[in-house]
Design a protein around this motif. Structure first.
Motif, PDB file in Angstrom:
ATOM      1  N   ALA A  47      10.264  10.082  -1.192  1.00 10.73           N
ATOM      2  CA  ALA A  47       9.099   9.618  -1.349  1.00 10.73           C
ATOM      3  C   ALA A  47       8.248   9.992  -2.633  1.00 10.73           C
ATOM      4  O   ALA A  47       7.441   9.433  -3.208  1.00 10.73           O
ATOM      5  CB  ALA A  47       8.141   9.666   0.017  1.00 10.73           C
ATOM      6  N   ARG A 138       6.777   4.720   1.270  1.00 13.13           N
ATOM      7  CA  ARG A 138       7.779   4.021   0.344  1.00 13.13           C
ATOM      8  C   ARG A 138       8.631   2.994   1.083  1.00 13.13           C
ATOM      9  O   ARG A 138       8.683   3.324   2.141  1.00 13.13           O
ATOM     10  CB  ARG A 138       8.617   5.010  -0.443  1.00 13.13           C
ATOM     11  CG  ARG A 138       9.835   5.405   0.217  1.00 13.13           C
ATOM     12  CD  ARG A 138      10.553   6.347  -0.766  1.00 13.13           C
ATOM     13  NE  ARG A 138      11.821   6.648  -0.140  1.00 13.13           N
ATOM     14  CZ  ARG A 138      12.911   6.060   0.060  1.00 13.13           C
ATOM     15  NH1 ARG A 138      13.169   4.981  -0.465  1.00 13.13           N
ATOM     16  NH2 ARG A 138      14.004   6.783   0.667  1.00 13.13           N
ATOM     17  N   ARG A 148       4.307   3.470  -4.162  1.00 12.90           N
ATOM     18  CA  ARG A 148       4.135   4.280  -3.010  1.00 12.90           C
ATOM     19  C   ARG A 148       2.675   4.157  -2.549  1.00 12.90           C
ATOM     20  O   ARG A 148       1.776   3.903  -3.391  1.00 12.90           O
ATOM     21  CB  ARG A 148       4.009   5.781  -3.378  1.00 12.90           C
ATOM     22  CG  ARG A 148       5.792   6.052  -4.024  1.00 12.90           C
ATOM     23  CD  ARG A 148       6.589   6.097  -3.001  1.00 12.90           C
ATOM     24  NE  ARG A 148       7.976   6.805  -3.605  1.00 12.90           N
ATOM     25  CZ  ARG A 148       9.052   6.252  -4.098  1.00 12.90           C
ATOM     26  NH1 ARG A 148       9.073   4.839  -4.176  1.00 12.90           N
ATOM     27  NH2 ARG A 148       9.897   6.741  -4.537  1.00 12.90           N
TER      28      ARG A 148
END
Length: 169
Positions: A47, A138, A148
């Motif tokens: 992420a 994400r 994100r």
């Protein structure tokens, strides 16, 4: 009647479009931090937690490359100036709560350091009611999407009046 310290919070949501922008966010976030701050990073694998931590290290002006401490659990990055050191922890492999974290002596390091914990939810909240929680979302699955959604929540008196809006610069 005033809300208890743990109930006070500030929050902002951001969209981050690339790893470079995630590092930039970390640098901007570092400008808000001081010794005694606990930052918890959460999000799926990949992420951007470590990328954000790298930007935090750059913004705090610490020594050493900030990389994932997965196998060593924790790394201390001393300040190159007069700022606080950065203690970067990866709690992914730690199963228990604060009991298992006690060996790291984070409660001893907290007053003079900025402590950043990846995968810390359910494990380090007992260290302090005043903390910054950063959740990175994400798209999951087979995707190359680098976008994100980041939610930054400051909990407790320390963050109650913080202007987290400056992070969206």
């Amino acid at each position: 009647m005033e809300a208890p310290a743990a109930a006070r919070k500030a929050e902002t949501e951001l969209t981050v479009t690339s790893p470079e922008r995630m590092r930039d966010l970390g640098r901007r976030l570092a400008a808000l931090l001081r010794a005694g701050d606990l930052v918890m990073l959460s999000g799926e694998l990949g992420a951007g937690k470590t990328t954000l931590a790298r930007g935090l290290g750059e913004g705090l002006g610490v020594r050493g490359a900030v990389t994932s401490p997965t196998f060593v659990i924790a790394r201390v990055h001393p300040s190159l100036g007069d700022g606080p050191p950065l203690v970067h922890v990866d709690a992914y492999r730690l199963g228990g709560g604060l009991d298992e974290m006690e060996d790291l002596d984070l409660d001893v390091s907290l007053p003079e350091s900025v402590i950043v914990v990846e995968w810390g939810e359910g494990k380090v909240e007992e260290l302090t009611e005043e903390r910054l929680q950063v959740r990175i979302h994400r798209a999951v699955g087979d995707t190359t999407d680098e976008v994100r959604q980041v939610t930054v929540t400051g909990l407790g008196e320390r963050w109650a009046s913080a202007d987290l809006g400056v992070l969206s610069a």
